[in-house]
Design a protein around this motif. Structure first.
Motif, PDB file in Angstrom:
ATOM      1  N   GLU A 120       0.826  -1.209   0.000  1.00  0.00           N
ATOM      2  CA  GLU A 120       0.000   0.000   0.000  1.00  0.00           C
ATOM      3  C   GLU A 120       0.859   1.257   0.000  1.00  0.00           C
ATOM      4  OE1 GLU A 120      -3.405   2.173   2.773  1.00  0.00           O
ATOM      5  OE2 GLU A 120      -3.158  -0.011   2.871  1.00  0.00           O
ATOM      6  N   LEU A 121       1.929   1.243   0.774  1.00  0.00           N
ATOM      7  CA  LEU A 121       2.832   2.395   0.801  1.00  0.00           C
ATOM      8  C   LEU A 121       3.480   2.613  -0.568  1.00  0.00           C
ATOM      9  CD1 LEU A 121       4.596   1.865   4.254  1.00  0.00           C
ATOM     10  CD2 LEU A 121       2.870   3.590   3.683  1.00  0.00           C
ATOM     11  N   LYS A 122       3.868   1.517  -1.200  1.00  0.00           N
ATOM     12  CA  LYS A 122       4.477   1.609  -2.533  1.00  0.00           C
ATOM     13  C   LYS A 122       3.480   2.151  -3.551  1.00  0.00           C
ATOM     14  CE  LYS A 122       6.761  -1.207  -6.085  1.00  0.00           C
ATOM     15  NZ  LYS A 122       7.878  -0.257  -6.276  1.00  0.00           N
ATOM     16  N   GLU A 123       2.268   1.621  -3.513  1.00  0.00           N
ATOM     17  CA  GLU A 123       1.251   2.058  -4.462  1.00  0.00           C
ATOM     18  C   GLU A 123       0.895   3.529  -4.262  1.00  0.00           C
ATOM     19  OE1 GLU A 123      -3.358   0.940  -5.770  1.00  0.00           O
ATOM     20  OE2 GLU A 123      -2.255  -0.330  -4.349  1.00  0.00           O
ATOM     21  N   THR A 124       0.925   3.976  -3.010  1.00  0.00           N
ATOM     22  CA  THR A 124       0.538   5.348  -2.698  1.00  0.00           C
ATOM     23  C   THR A 124       1.634   6.357  -2.986  1.00  0.00           C
ATOM     24  OG1 THR A 124      -0.910   4.518  -0.938  1.00  0.00           O
ATOM     25  CG2 THR A 124      -0.347   6.864  -0.883  1.00  0.00           C
ATOM     26  N   TYR A 125       2.886   6.011  -2.650  1.00  0.00           N
ATOM     27  CA  TYR A 125       3.948   7.016  -2.676  1.00  0.00           C
ATOM     28  C   TYR A 125       5.042   6.795  -3.717  1.00  0.00           C
ATOM     29  CZ  TYR A 125       1.801   8.171   1.789  1.00  0.00           C
ATOM     30  OH  TYR A 125       0.902   8.503   2.759  1.00  0.00           O
ATOM     31  N   ASP A 126       5.064   5.618  -4.341  1.00  0.00           N
ATOM     32  CA  ASP A 126       6.098   5.376  -5.351  1.00  0.00           C
ATOM     33  C   ASP A 126       5.647   5.943  -6.693  1.00  0.00           C
ATOM     34  OD1 ASP A 126       8.377   4.531  -6.632  1.00  0.00           O
ATOM     35  OD2 ASP A 126       7.740   2.446  -6.823  1.00  0.00           O
ATOM     36  N   LYS A 127       5.601   7.260  -6.756  1.00  0.00           N
ATOM     37  CA  LYS A 127       5.153   7.953  -7.955  1.00  0.00           C
ATOM     38  C   LYS A 127       6.140   9.066  -8.295  1.00  0.00           C
ATOM     39  CE  LYS A 127       0.314   7.222  -6.612  1.00  0.00           C
ATOM     40  NZ  LYS A 127       0.089   6.097  -7.508  1.00  0.00           N
ATOM     41  N   ILE A 128       6.198   9.401  -9.579  1.00  0.00           N
ATOM     42  CA  ILE A 128       7.044  10.514 -10.005  1.00  0.00           C
ATOM     43  C   ILE A 128       6.252  11.795  -9.843  1.00  0.00           C
ATOM     44  CG2 ILE A 128       8.310  11.553 -11.919  1.00  0.00           C
ATOM     45  CD1 ILE A 128       8.809   8.816 -13.028  1.00  0.00           C
ATOM     46  N   ASP A 129       6.574  12.555  -8.813  1.00  0.00           N
ATOM     47  CA  ASP A 129       5.932  13.837  -8.554  1.00  0.00           C
ATOM     48  C   ASP A 129       6.693  14.910  -9.312  1.00  0.00           C
ATOM     49  OD1 ASP A 129       5.320  16.396  -7.350  1.00  0.00           O
ATOM     50  OD2 ASP A 129       4.331  15.286  -5.743  1.00  0.00           O
ATOM     51  N   GLY A 130       6.008  15.581 -10.230  1.00  0.00           N
ATOM     52  CA  GLY A 130       6.669  16.579 -11.070  1.00  0.00           C
ATOM     53  C   GLY A 130       7.351  17.675 -10.284  1.00  0.00           C
ATOM     54  N   SER A 131       6.709  18.157  -9.227  1.00  0.00           N
ATOM     55  CA  SER A 131       7.287  19.251  -8.451  1.00  0.00           C
ATOM     56  C   SER A 131       8.514  18.786  -7.670  1.00  0.00           C
ATOM     57  CB  SER A 131       6.240  19.818  -7.484  1.00  0.00           C
ATOM     58  OG  SER A 131       5.802  18.830  -6.563  1.00  0.00           O
ATOM     59  N   VAL A 132       8.447  17.550  -7.134  1.00  0.00           N
ATOM     60  CA  VAL A 132       9.586  17.002  -6.399  1.00  0.00           C
ATOM     61  C   VAL A 132      10.769  16.790  -7.336  1.00  0.00           C
ATOM     62  CG1 VAL A 132      10.435  15.037  -5.056  1.00  0.00           C
ATOM     63  CG2 VAL A 132       8.123  15.910  -4.666  1.00  0.00           C
ATOM     64  N   THR A 133      10.485  16.230  -8.520  1.00  0.00           N
ATOM     65  CA  THR A 133      11.537  15.999  -9.505  1.00  0.00           C
ATOM     66  C   THR A 133      12.161  17.314  -9.935  1.00  0.00           C
ATOM     67  OG1 THR A 133      10.294  14.088 -10.319  1.00  0.00           O
ATOM     68  CG2 THR A 133      12.064  14.909 -11.713  1.00  0.00           C
ATOM     69  N   PHE A 134      11.334  18.311 -10.166  1.00  0.00           N
ATOM     70  CA  PHE A 134      11.827  19.626 -10.583  1.00  0.00           C
ATOM     71  C   PHE A 134      12.725  20.245  -9.518  1.00  0.00           C
ATOM     72  CE2 PHE A 134      11.295  24.251 -10.242  1.00  0.00           C
ATOM     73  CZ  PHE A 134      11.855  24.653 -11.456  1.00  0.00           C
ATOM     74  N   ASN A 135      12.273  20.201  -8.259  1.00  0.00           N
ATOM     75  CA  ASN A 135      13.051  20.818  -7.184  1.00  0.00           C
ATOM     76  C   ASN A 135      14.397  20.129  -6.987  1.00  0.00           C
ATOM     77  OD1 ASN A 135      11.153  22.802  -6.524  1.00  0.00           O
ATOM     78  ND2 ASN A 135      10.019  21.414  -5.176  1.00  0.00           N
ATOM     79  N   LEU A 136      14.407  18.798  -7.122  1.00  0.00           N
ATOM     80  CA  LEU A 136      15.664  18.071  -6.981  1.00  0.00           C
ATOM     81  C   LEU A 136      16.605  18.405  -8.129  1.00  0.00           C
ATOM     82  CD1 LEU A 136      17.463  16.022  -5.574  1.00  0.00           C
ATOM     83  CD2 LEU A 136      16.241  14.199  -6.793  1.00  0.00           C
ATOM     84  N   TYR A 137      16.064  18.441  -9.348  1.00  0.00           N
ATOM     85  CA  TYR A 137      16.894  18.763 -10.507  1.00  0.00           C
ATOM     86  C   TYR A 137      17.411  20.192 -10.423  1.00  0.00           C
ATOM     87  CZ  TYR A 137      18.562  18.446 -15.313  1.00  0.00           C
ATOM     88  OH  TYR A 137      19.350  18.411 -16.435  1.00  0.00           O
ATOM     89  N   LYS A 138      16.610  21.077  -9.865  1.00  0.00           N
ATOM     90  CA  LYS A 138      17.037  22.465  -9.661  1.00  0.00           C
ATOM     91  C   LYS A 138      18.198  22.531  -8.676  1.00  0.00           C
ATOM     92  CE  LYS A 138      15.220  27.036  -8.436  1.00  0.00           C
ATOM     93  NZ  LYS A 138      14.006  27.784  -7.980  1.00  0.00           N
ATOM     94  N   LYS A 139      18.132  21.726  -7.616  1.00  0.00           N
ATOM     95  CA  LYS A 139      19.231  21.668  -6.646  1.00  0.00           C
ATOM     96  C   LYS A 139      20.503  21.140  -7.301  1.00  0.00           C
ATOM     97  CE  LYS A 139      16.528  20.968  -2.393  1.00  0.00           C
ATOM     98  NZ  LYS A 139      16.262  20.013  -1.269  1.00  0.00           N
ATOM     99  N   ILE A 140      20.349  20.136  -8.161  1.00  0.00           N
ATOM    100  CA  ILE A 140      21.504  19.572  -8.854  1.00  0.00           C
ATOM    101  C   ILE A 140      22.185  20.630  -9.712  1.00  0.00           C
ATOM    102  CG2 ILE A 140      22.211  17.938 -10.666  1.00  0.00           C
ATOM    103  CD1 ILE A 140      20.080  16.021  -9.595  1.00  0.00           C
ATOM    104  N   ASN A 141      21.379  21.388 -10.435  1.00  0.00           N
ATOM    105  CA  ASN A 141      21.926  22.372 -11.354  1.00  0.00           C
ATOM    106  C   ASN A 141      22.477  23.606 -10.655  1.00  0.00           C
ATOM    107  OD1 ASN A 141      21.454  21.743 -14.441  1.00  0.00           O
ATOM    108  ND2 ASN A 141      19.700  20.905 -13.349  1.00  0.00           N
TER     109      ASN A 141
END
Length: 242
Positions: A120-141
């Motif tokens: 259930e935890l995997k089904e609920t939270y194992d998703k690609i969140d656009g805002s999370v991905t963007f913020n992480l990529y912004k930190k990388i750059n």
């Protein structure tokens, strides 16, 4: 007398379980101590949390309780082992519940089966969140050396790259396409170099994905010795890029 004898037999059977048996419990396993320090908050840190939890469960030989390889019905013919399975299930479930944030915890506290909770935890939270991905990529750059040692800067950037790769399932893409893998490695190398305070006057070259060699002319003002230059290239090629 019969109950006492049954109790002795049960204790004797459980005590003979080998340490590599998934039903084996060390006394410290029931101490109530947390397995990991990471708390699952939601989509934003599910990948890091699940990786840490699976690693911790592997050291305890309890992965079978979340991946379906150690299931209750296999022990239904033996009342003693069935009871031991229930205890192990409760222990693993407790470990997972203790690693959840308050909001996530409240939704799982009444659960009884650890495999169901994990799914259930995997089904609920194992998703690609656009805002999370963007913020992480912004930190990388925006990541740069900025007074850090070369090794500290490298490990900080590499940790974010690995988290990003896992978040977007990059391994599934690069494993099937060598050209894409080389391109992805080249981008990471460029990001690492651009974040350095300075690599001028290094006579530094990099291998491009198309097979040609490019010379890095200037990216800042800090001069590094040839020894450090070679260490940097070796570290990057053998750790981040492989």
């Amino acid at each position: 007398m019969v109950l006492e004898r049954q109790g002795v037999i049960s204790f004797d059977l459980i005590s003979k379980l080998e340490f590599n048996d998934p039903l084996y419990l060390h006394p410290s396993d029931t101490s109530g101590a947390s397995l990991i320090t990471q708390k699952l908050k939601g989509t934003e840190n599910y990948n890091v949390w699940s990786c840490a939890m699976k690693l911790a469960l592997q050291t305890k030989n309890k992965l079978g309780f979340i991946d379906g390889t150690c299931v209750r019905y296999e022990y239904e013919d033996d009342e003693v082992l069935l009871g031991q399975w229930d205890r192990c299930n409760s222990v693993v479930l407790t470990w997972i519940l203790m690693s959840l944030s308050e909001d996530v915890y409240s939704g799982q506290i009444f659960s009884k089966n650890v495999e169901s909770v994990w799914s259930e935890l995997k089904e609920t939270y194992d998703k690609i969140d656009g805002s999370v991905t963007f913020n992480l990529y912004k930190k990388i750059n925006s990541c740069s050396q900025s007074g850090q040692s070369l090794s500290d800067y490298y490990h900080k950037l590499n940790a974010m790259w690995r988290q990003f790769d896992d978040m977007i399932k990059i391994d599934d893409m690069v494993s099937a396409n060598k050209s894409f893998q080389e391109h992805n490695q080249f981008l990471k190398l460029m990001q690492f170099l651009m974040g350095l305070v300075d690599v001028s006057d290094l006579n530094l070259t990099v291998n491009l994905p198309n097979g040609t060699v490019a010379k890095i002319l200037q990216i800042g003002n800090l001069k590094l010795s040839d020894k450090i230059q070679l260490l940097m290239c070796w570290l990057f090629h053998n750790t981040m890029l492989v």
